[in-house]
Design a protein around this motif. Structure first.
Motif, PDB file in Angstrom:
ATOM      1  N   ALA A   1       0.789  -1.156  -0.237  1.00 12.03           N
ATOM      2  CA  ALA A   1      -0.063  -0.290  -0.015  1.00 12.03           C
ATOM      3  C   ALA A   1       0.579   0.974  -0.080  1.00 12.03           C
ATOM      4  O   ALA A   1       0.438   1.846  -0.646  1.00 12.03           O
ATOM      5  CB  ALA A   1      -1.121  -0.104   1.241  1.00 12.03           C
ATOM      6  N   ARG A   2       1.979   1.457   1.414  1.00 12.54           N
ATOM      7  CA  ARG A   2       2.898   2.703   1.248  1.00 12.54           C
ATOM      8  C   ARG A   2       3.530   2.220  -0.317  1.00 12.54           C
ATOM      9  O   ARG A   2       3.210   4.023  -1.004  1.00 12.54           O
ATOM     10  CB  ARG A   2       3.553   2.107   1.726  1.00 12.54           C
ATOM     11  N   ARG A   3       4.017   1.432  -1.085  1.00 15.08           N
ATOM     12  CA  ARG A   3       4.159   1.705  -1.972  1.00 15.08           C
ATOM     13  C   ARG A   3       3.504   2.361  -3.689  1.00 15.08           C
ATOM     14  O   ARG A   3       3.493   2.593  -4.263  1.00 15.08           O
ATOM     15  CB  ARG A   3       5.406   0.785  -3.029  1.00 15.08           C
ATOM     16  N   ARG A   4       2.386   2.462  -3.816  1.00 18.11           N
ATOM     17  CA  ARG A   4       1.025   2.266  -4.424  1.00 18.11           C
ATOM     18  C   ARG A   4       0.763   3.998  -3.957  1.00 18.11           C
ATOM     19  O   ARG A   4       0.989   4.438  -4.756  1.00 18.11           O
ATOM     20  CB  ARG A   4      -0.050   1.704  -4.524  1.00 18.11           C
ATOM     21  N   ARG A   5       1.257   3.937  -2.845  1.00 22.14           N
ATOM     22  CA  ARG A   5       0.578   5.382  -2.566  1.00 22.14           C
ATOM     23  C   ARG A   5       1.428   6.159  -3.068  1.00 22.14           C
ATOM     24  O   ARG A   5       1.672   7.271  -3.624  1.00 22.14           O
ATOM     25  CB  ARG A   5       0.243   5.838  -0.827  1.00 22.14           C
ATOM     26  N   LEU A   6       3.528   5.931  -3.149  1.00 21.94           N
ATOM     27  CA  LEU A   6       4.026   6.375  -3.650  1.00 21.94           C
ATOM     28  C   LEU A   6       4.489   6.810  -5.324  1.00 21.94           C
ATOM     29  O   LEU A   6       5.303   7.555  -5.719  1.00 21.94           O
ATOM     30  CB  LEU A   6       5.355   6.140  -3.059  1.00 21.94           C
ATOM     31  N   HIS A   7       3.806   5.001  -6.284  1.00 22.71           N
ATOM     32  CA  HIS A   7       3.863   5.268  -6.911  1.00 22.71           C
ATOM     33  C   HIS A   7       2.580   4.870  -7.775  1.00 22.71           C
ATOM     34  O   HIS A   7       2.148   3.908  -8.219  1.00 22.71           O
ATOM     35  CB  HIS A   7       4.978   4.404  -7.921  1.00 22.71           C
ATOM     36  N   PRO A   8       2.042   6.389  -7.421  1.00 24.79           N
ATOM     37  CA  PRO A   8       0.326   5.981  -8.235  1.00 24.79           C
ATOM     38  C   PRO A   8       0.743   5.998  -9.901  1.00 24.79           C
ATOM     39  O   PRO A   8       1.692   6.385 -10.132  1.00 24.79           O
ATOM     40  CB  PRO A   8      -0.564   7.333  -8.111  1.00 24.79           C
TER      41      PRO A   8
END
Length: 274
Positions: free
Chosen positions: A180-187
């Motif tokens: 979830a953190r990576r997806r927030r950083l790389h939408p």
């Protein structure tokens, strides 16, 4: 009696959840795009990302039948993993993606990638996951007994929660939080609004590979729609399914070739997927 069964069901549910989701923290340093793809969609998704990285680096293409072809002595792109080296070895001759996935050398690399994520506490191991499902099944049975004894208010939510655990997939709480953190950083960027025929617009190779690892098919449809459709990465869909009707009229038949016909590595769910 209903309360007794409900208490046992709740205890079983908590135990199953701990077995499946624990721990809350894992090792996230040094994760490659292949690791992130496996975390999101399973080892088949990691294979797709490895193939995409070769494509973005230039030495890989796909013919009209969907077979992958490596040109020359291709070096593993980016941060290579054993899976990248296995793909390079497998593509010594043209192969469809489904055939690459089934080769023993690739299967060994895929299993190794999964074992590494388990060791990092980002995925739940198979034995522990099986134990969690058995306990959850017992908890659901106890909850059903509570319902039969008149405690539907206590038993029904436990049954629903047990079913949710079966659908939760193998990621631990640490793995879920990291993804979830990576997806927030790389939408994922929005799809281009155009009626023209689809064109591959991957952009910078590193960022494109990361977006495919984190977002799966949605990223492929935005960044590499032609290549993904031709090779069967969109869940068995072919290039014909992606090309617009107007393109068929003006005769872009080179994009109508069938893909490999294989089932894609899955969706953005926690099961095996792209």
């Amino acid at each position: 009696m209903g309360t007794f069964w409900a208490a046992w069901a709740l205890a079983g549910l908590v135990t199953a959840a701990l077995l499946l989701l624990w721990p809350l923290r894992g090792r996230t340093d040094g994760l490659t795009t292949a690791h992130l793809a496996a975390l999101r969609g399973g080892s088949r998704a990691a294979l797709v990302v490895a193939v995409v990285e070769y494509r973005l680096a230039g030495p890989l293409d796909a013919d009209r039948g969907g077979r992958l072809r490596l040109q020359g002595s291709a070096k593993p792109p980016g941060t290579p993993t054993p899976l990248h080296r296995a793909v390079r070895s497998a593509l010594a001759r043209p192969l469809a993606l489904a055939d690459v996935a089934a080769l023993p050398v690739v299967l060994r690399a895929r299993r190794g990638l999964r074992r590494e994520l388990v060791a990092r506490h980002l995925l739940c191991g198979r034995l522990r996951r099986t134990a969690a499902y058995v306990v959850a099944l017992g908890a659901a049975g106890a909850a059903a007994a509570a319902i039969l004894h008149g405690s539907a208010v206590l038993g029904a939510p436990v049954v629903a929660a047990c079913l949710a655990l079966f659908a939760a997939g193998p990621r631990t709480a640490a793995g879920r939080r990291e993804l979830a953190r990576r997806r927030r950083l790389h939408p994922l960027p929005p799809a281009p609004r155009t009626a023209a025929r689809p064109v591959d617009r991957p952009g910078p190779a590193d960022e494109a590979a990361l977006l495919v690892a984190l977002h799966g098919r949605r990223a492929l449809r935005v960044l590499l729609p032609v290549f993904a459709a031709r090779t069967g990465m969109l869940g068995g869909r072919t290039a014909r399914d992606v090309v617009s009707r107007s393109d068929r009229v003006v005769g872009y038949s080179e994009y109508w070739a069938l893909g490999s016909g294989s089932t894609g590595p899955g969706s953005d769910s926690t099961g095996p997927g792209i």
